[in-house]
Every structure is written in structure tokens, then in C-alpha cells.
Write a protein that holds these residues in place. Structure first.
Motif, PDB file in Angstrom:
ATOM      1  N   GLY A   1       0.807  -1.224   0.000  1.00 34.84           N
ATOM      2  CA  GLY A   1       0.000   0.000   0.000  1.00 34.84           C
ATOM      3  C   GLY A   1       0.835   1.267   0.000  1.00 34.84           C
ATOM      4  O   GLY A   1       0.451   2.297   0.565  1.00 34.84           O
TER       5      GLY A   1
ATOM      6  N   SER B   1       1.550   3.819  -1.738  1.00 33.31           N
ATOM      7  CA  SER B   1       1.186   5.199  -2.079  1.00 33.31           C
ATOM      8  C   SER B   1       0.218   5.795  -1.063  1.00 33.31           C
ATOM      9  O   SER B   1      -0.135   6.968  -1.164  1.00 33.31           O
TER      10      SER B   1
ATOM     11  N   GLN C   1      -1.296   7.105   2.680  1.00 27.02           N
ATOM     12  CA  GLN C   1      -0.772   8.070   3.663  1.00 27.02           C
ATOM     13  C   GLN C   1      -0.102   7.365   4.841  1.00 27.02           C
ATOM     14  O   GLN C   1       0.983   7.762   5.287  1.00 27.02           O
ATOM     15  N   LEU C   2      -0.716   6.303   5.358  1.00 26.26           N
ATOM     16  CA  LEU C   2      -0.105   5.613   6.493  1.00 26.26           C
ATOM     17  C   LEU C   2       1.172   4.891   6.055  1.00 26.26           C
ATOM     18  O   LEU C   2       2.205   4.980   6.723  1.00 26.26           O
TER      19      LEU C   2
ATOM     20  N   GLY D   1       5.691  -1.818  -1.616  1.00 29.39           N
ATOM     21  CA  GLY D   1       4.869  -2.252  -2.746  1.00 29.39           C
ATOM     22  C   GLY D   1       3.693  -1.324  -2.949  1.00 29.39           C
ATOM     23  O   GLY D   1       3.326  -0.564  -2.044  1.00 29.39           O
ATOM     24  N   SER D   2       3.105  -1.371  -4.133  1.00 26.67           N
ATOM     25  CA  SER D   2       1.909  -0.568  -4.397  1.00 26.67           C
ATOM     26  C   SER D   2       1.096  -1.228  -5.498  1.00 26.67           C
ATOM     27  O   SER D   2       1.654  -1.890  -6.367  1.00 26.67           O
ATOM     28  N   HIS D   3      -0.228  -1.036  -5.448  1.00 25.01           N
ATOM     29  CA  HIS D   3      -1.056  -1.632  -6.505  1.00 25.01           C
ATOM     30  C   HIS D   3      -1.179  -0.685  -7.709  1.00 25.01           C
ATOM     31  O   HIS D   3      -1.668  -1.073  -8.743  1.00 25.01           O
ATOM     32  N   ARG D   4      -0.729   0.543  -7.523  1.00 23.89           N
ATOM     33  CA  ARG D   4      -0.921   1.532  -8.589  1.00 23.89           C
ATOM     34  C   ARG D   4       0.203   1.451  -9.610  1.00 23.89           C
ATOM     35  O   ARG D   4       1.304   1.923  -9.362  1.00 23.89           O
TER      36      ARG D   4
ATOM     37  N   PHE E   1      -3.491  -6.470  -4.441  1.00 28.66           N
ATOM     38  CA  PHE E   1      -4.217  -7.570  -3.796  1.00 28.66           C
ATOM     39  C   PHE E   1      -5.350  -8.092  -4.684  1.00 28.66           C
ATOM     40  O   PHE E   1      -5.857  -9.186  -4.442  1.00 28.66           O
ATOM     41  N   ASP E   2      -5.750  -7.307  -5.693  1.00 27.02           N
ATOM     42  CA  ASP E   2      -6.774  -7.798  -6.639  1.00 27.02           C
ATOM     43  C   ASP E   2      -6.163  -8.734  -7.672  1.00 27.02           C
ATOM     44  O   ASP E   2      -6.898  -9.379  -8.422  1.00 27.02           O
TER      45      ASP E   2
ATOM     46  N   ILE F   1      -0.946  -3.404   4.881  1.00 24.10           N
ATOM     47  CA  ILE F   1      -1.853  -2.256   5.063  1.00 24.10           C
ATOM     48  C   ILE F   1      -3.213  -2.668   4.519  1.00 24.10           C
ATOM     49  O   ILE F   1      -3.321  -3.121   3.370  1.00 24.10           O
TER      50      ILE F   1
ATOM     51  N   ALA G   1      -6.533  -2.836   2.690  1.00 23.56           N
ATOM     52  CA  ALA G   1      -6.882  -2.191   1.416  1.00 23.56           C
ATOM     53  C   ALA G   1      -8.375  -1.893   1.424  1.00 23.56           C
ATOM     54  O   ALA G   1      -9.184  -2.597   0.822  1.00 23.56           O
TER      55      ALA G   1
ATOM     56  N   LEU H   1      -9.467   5.503  15.038  1.00 23.84           N
ATOM     57  CA  LEU H   1      -9.846   6.362  13.903  1.00 23.84           C
ATOM     58  C   LEU H   1      -8.845   7.508  13.810  1.00 23.84           C
ATOM     59  O   LEU H   1      -8.429   8.084  14.820  1.00 23.84           O
ATOM     60  N   TYR H   2      -8.461   7.839  12.586  1.00 26.24           N
ATOM     61  CA  TYR H   2      -7.474   8.900  12.390  1.00 26.24           C
ATOM     62  C   TYR H   2      -8.064  10.248  12.821  1.00 26.24           C
ATOM     63  O   TYR H   2      -9.181  10.603  12.422  1.00 26.24           O
TER      64      TYR H   2
ATOM     65  N   LEU I   1      -9.000  12.149   9.855  1.00 28.80           N
ATOM     66  CA  LEU I   1     -10.298  11.799   9.252  1.00 28.80           C
ATOM     67  C   LEU I   1     -11.437  12.515   9.982  1.00 28.80           C
ATOM     68  O   LEU I   1     -12.330  13.091   9.351  1.00 28.80           O
TER      69      LEU I   1
ATOM     70  N   ARG J   1      -2.137   9.782  12.437  1.00 30.39           N
ATOM     71  CA  ARG J   1      -1.472   8.741  11.622  1.00 30.39           C
ATOM     72  C   ARG J   1       0.008   8.625  11.995  1.00 30.39           C
ATOM     73  O   ARG J   1       0.565   7.563  12.011  1.00 30.39           O
TER      74      ARG J   1
END
Ligand SMILES: NC(=O)c1ccc[n+]([C@@H]2O[C@H](COP(=O)([O-])OP(=O)(O)OC[C@H]3O[C@@H](n4cnc5c(N)ncnc54)[C@H](OP(=O)(O)O)[C@@H]3O)[C@@H](O)[C@H]2O)c1
Length: 268
Positions: free
Chosen positions: A6, A8, A10-11, A29-32, A45-46, A62, A64, A130-131, A134, A160
Motif C-alpha cells: 500500500g 502510495s 498516507q499511512l 509495494g503498491s497496486h498503482r 491484492f486484486d 496495510i 486495502a 480512527l485517524y 479523518l 497517523r
């Protein structure tokens, strides 16, 4: 090697920065696909075929979020199954505080906790509060008035940055924290009235049905309104206040004042 998924987010960004600052060797790692700058691995993860953890000793998983429960559960199943295949030694998972049990996104977190415990992999569960960022963003005033249906319940939100600090403490010595579930709510609780006073705004709580009607006017995905409404409902019912937290035992400096962090987000 430690792999943070995850990347990209924020956490994840804060965890990676803090881990490097404390001298840990990490990969991110990142999914983007678009953000894969050669420094990040593709970990979507998809797409289970992207989840090769063969050189990973500790996986920082992290959550998703931001999807229907079945989608999030499938993502987390894919990630944990890949960790099992690769014989990863330890998974650190970012879950949700126990005070969040009534929130719309709690179910996928609790499912993932149970799946991890059944996996046979060493694990640490970080039940993040909770952040504060947020809560501040959801309480943003318009023309000097906060008009969200938080009611008058106190909220034990957390910055965070402090969650990232606690996470890196675990990543530094995962075996020492194996099998542990940590509650990481904030050390202080405050109400939206307190936040309004801090930023010089007025708090005029809406009813839940007024807010639900407002949300119908926005271009939200179908799963989003119930998730958002569950935050307001739980706050109004006084369920988001936590009596205890493991945060101070795991962070390397004094916690940030969550009211200040929320105030900054509310006026941003
Ligand atoms: N405690 C709280 O108040 C709270 C509030 C909101 C969310 N959360 C949960 O905490 C997580 C981290 O929070 P955040 O503020 O850093 O979120 P964020 O900045 O909105 O980032 C979303 C995260 O989800 C990851 N992600 C999205 N789709 C993915 C996929 N297909 N495979 C793998 N990872 C995927 C993203 O990573 P990449 O895009 O780099 O892969 C990123 O780390 C969220 O994803 C959510 O589950 C907690």
C-alpha cells in the motif's frame, strides 16, 4: 526483508519514512501501476499473480479498504494466501480499534484478524484508532459552522504519525510482538464541540437522516454512505471513546495532540 504494501497510501508513506529513519531495510509495494517508479514493487491484492513474497520475512499488510466487504475480504485473502505460499515469517496487519466494532468497515477487519490467526504465520494485529485527520476532515466547517451528526460523544482518535511510529516499533522486533493484538486508540478523547471551540467554529449537529439526505446529493459509490453514516452513528452513541490504549508503550516520542491534528485537518 520487510515489505510494506500500500506504498502510495498516507499511512504506508509515514511507516516507510519512519522505518528508514530508524535504519530498517525495507521494500515498498503498491497496486498503482502508474506510481511504480522503479522503487516500488507491484503488489495488487486484486491480482494474486503480483503477490510474490518469496524474499519477504516480515510483511506489513496495510488494509486495502474503501470497497464492499466481499472485495476487501478477497484482497486480504489473496495477500495472506500469498504470504502462506512464500512462507513469510511474520505479518503485521493494520486493523481497526475495538471501539470501532459498530463501524461499517469493521467486518472485513475482524475477518482478516481471524484469517491471520488461522494462517500459522507469526502475526501482530494493530487495531488502529480512527485517524484524527479523518475526524477533522469530516467535521470541516462551512461558513464557520460544523454541521455533521457526530452528536456529543467523545472520540479517542489518533494521529497517523503516531500509528506509523508504533508500527515501526513492531517492525523493528516482530518476533517480540508475535501473537499480540494492540489497541491503538488515541490517548485523549474529545467531542466535536471541543473541536469547534478549538477552531473558532460553531457546532450545530445535524440529525442522521438530514445527513443521509445530504449524502444522496453527492456522487458517492453505493458502499460509501453507510460507511460514513456508521461513523456518525457510533460517535453520537458514544461508542468511539476508548478507556485504554497501548499507544504510549509502543511509540518513540510523546503522542501528538489529536485535537490539534484534527483541527488542522478541519481548517485545511
Ligand atoms: N483508522 C482509520 O481512521 C482509517 C480511516 C480510513 C481508512 N483506514 C484503513 O487504513 C488503510 C490505510 O489508511 P490510509 O489513510 O493510508 O489510506 P489511503 O491513504 O487512502 O490509502 C489507501 C490504501 O489502500 C491501499 N490499496 C488500495 N487498493 C489496493 C489494492 N488493490 N491492493 C493493495 N493495496 C491497496 C493503497 O495502497 P496502493 O495504492 O499503494 O497499493 C493505500 O495504502 C486504508 O486502506 C483503510 O483500509 C483506516
Amino acid at each position: 526483508m520487510i515489505l510494506i504494501t500500500g506504498g502510495s497510501g498516507q499511512l504506508a508513506t509515514l511507516v516507510a519514512t519512519e522505518a528508514r529513519a530508524r535504519g530498517l531495510e525495507i521494500a515498498v509495494g503498491s497496486h498503482r501501476a502508474a506510481s511504480l517508479d522503479g522503487k516500488r514493487r507491484h503488489t495488487d491484492f486484486d491480482s494474486p499473480e503480483t503477490l510474490d513474497f518469496s524474499d519477504v520475512e516480515t510483511l506489513f499488510l496495510i488494509s486495502a479498504g474503501y470497497a464492499e466487504d466481499d472485495v476487501v475480504i478477497r484482497r486480504h485473502e489473496n495477500a495472506i494466501a500469498a504470504a502462506e505460499r512464500a512462507k513469510v515469517k511474520h505479518v503485521v496487519y493494520t486493523s481497526l480499534t475495538g471501539t470501532g466494532d459498530h463501524l461499517g468497515f469493521a467486518l472485513a477487519h475482524r475477518w482478516t484478524e481471524q484469517r491471520l490467526k488461522r494462517s500459522g504465520i507469526g502475526f501482530t494485529i494493530l487495531r488502529n484508532g480512527l485517524y484524527a485527520e479523518l475526524i477533522g476532515a469530516l467535521a470541516k466547517p462551512e461558513n464557520g459552522v460544523i454541521s455533521a451528526p457526530f452528536g456529543h460523544g467523545a472520540i479517542s482518535s489518533v494521529a497517523r504519525r503516531d500509528l506509523a511510529d508504533a508500527a515501526v516499533t513492531i517492525l523493528s522486533e516482530p518476533a517480540r510482538h508475535s501473537g499480540r493484538t494492540y489497541e491503538l486508540s488515541g490517548t485523549e478523547s474529545w467531542t466535536i464541540n471541543d473541536l469547534a471551540r478549538r477552531i473558532g467554529a460553531e457546532y450545530q449537529p445535524l440529525t442522521l437522516s438530514e445527513k443521509r439526505l445530504q449524502l444522496r446529493q453527492l456522487p458517492l459509490l453505493p458502499f460509501q454512505p453507510p460507511m460514513l453514516m456508521s461513523i456518525f452513528s457510533a460517535s453520537a452513541a458514544g461508542f468511539l471513546q476508548s478507556a485504554t490504549t497501548d499507544l504510549t508503550a509502543l511509540i518513540s516520542s510523546a503522542p501528538l495532540t489529536s485535537l490539534d491534528v484534527a483541527a488542522k485537518a478541519a481548517v485545511a
